[in-house]
Motif scaffolding. Sequence first.
Motif, PDB file in Angstrom:
ATOM      1  N   GLY B 138      -2.654  21.253  13.277  1.00 33.20           N
ATOM      2  CA  GLY B 138      -3.988  21.854  13.308  1.00 33.20           C
ATOM      3  C   GLY B 138      -4.246  22.553  14.635  1.00 33.20           C
ATOM      4  N   GLY B 139      -3.860  21.886  15.742  1.00 28.63           N
ATOM      5  CA  GLY B 139      -4.040  22.492  17.053  1.00 28.63           C
ATOM      6  C   GLY B 139      -3.258  23.780  17.169  1.00 28.63           C
ATOM      7  N   ALA B 140      -2.000  23.747  16.704  1.00 30.78           N
ATOM      8  CA  ALA B 140      -1.178  24.958  16.764  1.00 30.78           C
ATOM      9  C   ALA B 140      -1.809  26.065  15.941  1.00 30.78           C
ATOM     10  CB  ALA B 140       0.231  24.646  16.281  1.00 30.78           C
ATOM     11  N   ILE B 164      -9.001  28.038  22.366  1.00 29.39           N
ATOM     12  CA  ILE B 164      -7.641  27.693  22.795  1.00 29.39           C
ATOM     13  C   ILE B 164      -7.653  26.335  23.489  1.00 29.39           C
ATOM     14  CG2 ILE B 164      -5.771  28.341  24.351  1.00 29.39           C
ATOM     15  CD1 ILE B 164      -6.121  31.133  23.609  1.00 29.39           C
ATOM     16  N   LEU B 165      -8.678  26.099  24.289  1.00 28.60           N
ATOM     17  CA  LEU B 165      -8.783  24.790  24.948  1.00 28.60           C
ATOM     18  C   LEU B 165      -8.880  23.683  23.904  1.00 28.60           C
ATOM     19  CD1 LEU B 165      -9.130  23.181  27.553  1.00 28.60           C
ATOM     20  CD2 LEU B 165     -11.578  23.466  27.300  1.00 28.60           C
ATOM     21  N   TYR B 166      -9.709  23.934  22.893  1.00 28.88           N
ATOM     22  CA  TYR B 166      -9.882  22.955  21.820  1.00 28.88           C
ATOM     23  C   TYR B 166      -8.563  22.721  21.095  1.00 28.88           C
ATOM     24  CZ  TYR B 166     -11.726  21.061  17.468  1.00 28.88           C
ATOM     25  OH  TYR B 166     -11.953  20.289  16.382  1.00 28.88           O
ATOM     26  N   GLY B 167      -7.896  23.842  20.765  1.00 29.95           N
ATOM     27  CA  GLY B 167      -6.609  23.728  20.070  1.00 29.95           C
ATOM     28  C   GLY B 167      -5.591  22.988  20.903  1.00 29.95           C
ATOM     29  N   SER B 168      -5.567  23.255  22.209  1.00 30.18           N
ATOM     30  CA  SER B 168      -4.548  22.599  23.014  1.00 30.18           C
ATOM     31  C   SER B 168      -4.859  21.115  23.198  1.00 30.18           C
ATOM     32  CB  SER B 168      -4.389  23.304  24.359  1.00 30.18           C
ATOM     33  OG  SER B 168      -5.616  23.371  25.000  1.00 30.18           O
TER      34      SER B 168
END
Lengths: 226, 225, 108, 286
Positions: B138-140, B164-168
């Motif tokens: 999901g993050g990717a 992007i911060l959330y995803g990482s």
Amino acid sequence: MTATVLVPSVVSPVVVALYLPAIFTGIIIGLIGLFGISYQKNDLHALILTDIVGIGMLIIVAAVGTDLAESLVLPGLVVELAEIMAISELLMSREMRRLGKTADLIPLPLNLDMEVLTTAPIFLAIILVAYGAFLSGFTGGAVAGGGILFYVLSRLTRGVPSNTWEGLAGVSGIAWCLWLVGFLIFFAFPPYWLLALFLAAFGVFIKVTFKAGLVGVMGREEFKKE
Amino acid sequence: MDISILGGQMLGIIPLGDIVLYFTPFNLFMFAAALAFTTLIAISKTESQVEAEFGTLKNREVKVDKSEFKIRRFLAIVCGLATAGAMVTGDLFDFTLFVALIAIVNIGIVAAVKEVDVLDSAFQYGLIAMIATLPLFGGAAIILASAGTISLLQLLQIPNSTMILYGSLLLFIGVAGETGVAPFFATKAEMFRTPGSPFLLIIHLSSLLVIVRTIEILLILNKPF
Amino acid sequence: MNDQILYLVYILSFVIGSIVGLVLSYKKYTEPFVTRNIDLIALILAIIGWMLAINYPLLTMIPSYISITIGVFLIAMVIGMRPGYGRYETIIGFALAGLIWILRTVIL
Amino acid sequence: MNLMGNIILNVAIAFLVGSVLFGLQRKIMARIQMRPGPPIIQHLLHTFKFFIKESAFPKTAAMPFYIAITAMLCVIWVAAVIVGPVTEGSLLLFFAIYAIHKIVEHNAGSSSGSPYGKLSCVRAVYSAAAEVPLFAVLIIIYLKTGTMIISNIVTFQSQHGALLLSIPLAALMFFVLILSKSPYSPFAITKGKDIVSGYETEHFGLLRGYLMFSESIAWYMLLWIFLTVFIGGLNPVGYLIGMVIITAFVALINAVTPILNPNHSVMTQVTLAFIGIAGSIITLLY
């Protein structure tokens, strides 16, 4: 929020609008699954609920909706399946060990001997394989593989010679190599893309077809050999 | 931002179509280390343990039996190769896939010991690993949706954003769940004290190396500068 | 780079000096450190060593690295003596050399 | 001089200085505990002694691994010397080297098949969970300076003052890490005397010599990183004085504290890591 998302102009606004709801859906599904696991003390139920979390993952990945996302959906699905198969096998093996028993992989108490079982499977399998060959690629492989699996399972009640199984496993391996070679050609010699495409498509077709070979290895260990 | 302020001078890239492998001394060192350990595991025998028998003066030698040895060695080698791959790949999806592969193989290595306690621990680790696929992939996917690319060398040029911060963050949770916790589940079942140490080593190795590599990736994704 | 070679030489000189001091002091003293008197030879060595190591600019005719190497060697010989021995000598040597260093650099 | 000569030179310095510092530490500890203590070069002599002793291999050992692991420890710390004093490379690489050091510690313990080694191996796994976050202090340095390359960090410090003053919590975390690598320290659970010599218990002769050789280099390198990254721009005499001071301080702590039990040790380190990371990030934001 949408300002941070790069969207080409050809994408219709409906699809873009679906992105955030889909992400939230995925995460909410994951949370529901986790809540379920936290309440549930039975291992089997926990396992099934874990699969729901995995489906949340698929939703999030699919929400992106580009070809790159598709290239992650498939591996994600495979990872998910592999893990759930491994874990359920584990669970079973643990329970069997606890009980001190052993059991067949497919405990079928069948001992049928009907004429339709010798004639119909061949016919149906041929149709499925032919249709799969026409489709080619992954989907075709799945259809044709279903055909062969059906054939094998129907004949199972009368016992399948173990040589057949090993042959299937071998062919599956070779086809997998074809598939890999196809991909390598894609990377290394892009001008020969047509050859690569055919190698990959038919490699994966044959491979998925003979995925039944995997069942074969199990068959050698678990089923009674003739 | 430049990659050379993180891992040192860029030594080269291997562009395989979409998938780009890049080499800095940092990546190369970890790649070489993973491969070296994998080679050693491939050629090593397992150690045995001499235990005192209860009630007599004799000793008993505890060994890994042949079939278990073979399957565990195979899984350990796959795990080592996947770790080595995760060290040099310049592609976020590739990285997540390698991490997922490491998790599956780790489950296998733990589960190859046929004891109820060990299987129980492996089962619980398996559940965690499966749950962790949600934040991992999901993050990717969120990073892909926000940046439009998954190539780390491209992501290096893309400015920071909240998504992007959330995803990482999700990605980090995913990696922690997939491989980060593996040594603890192995320890929980007292695995490190059973014979077969070379195979258990790879669990610890993959977990530590992947976390170090994840830190590099997180720094690439969220450029503090 | 050249500096590093010199430091390696000093360290080696220290290590070899310690080993020599250890071996010689075990030959010289057969009992553990109980009698708290000062060994005259060790005292002389310590004073010369510390002088050479700290106040090498005073000896203008010898290159500094040679005098430091010899000085470190002598210091190590005294420090590296059998446990207990060589402590007072080292302190006296260091104090004298330090006094001269202060005279040389601060007061003058 | 060429690169190879430079590497050999730096490794030789690292080994000799590291060994002598270990000896110094033992001496100081002994004096604090009112014992005469061994000579300062005792650790170095021990290392040499093991190189000429007969090597024996346990019958239970996992064979190529058991031998290779000692060489592996040597290789990674020589690599650390190359990254550090020789080329002034990336701190991230040190992070990787430290992670592999924990792996080697793990497997040196378990490959022998000895129960003491195995206990040390379990402790190595646990302590990795505590020590790797401590090593993550390097990330805080990155957040502060904007670079991972050692030479750039030194330049940064010459312009903005020593990092020791601006991020003291990070320096404290790194000091705790250094402390945990010193013998007889409260955190030295992998080599605690309750499990004989921990992961080294079953390594004799030449192999033990290699282990001790690498440990000396490791000690030198950890001190070197501390001094370079937190103070920076020292000349060799400055390094030597700094190392002696840190070693003496570590010896003082080790002489007066007991060895913690594994759980307490790990929890203390984790707490310190948490305080250090959170505190540093808050100070950076503030």
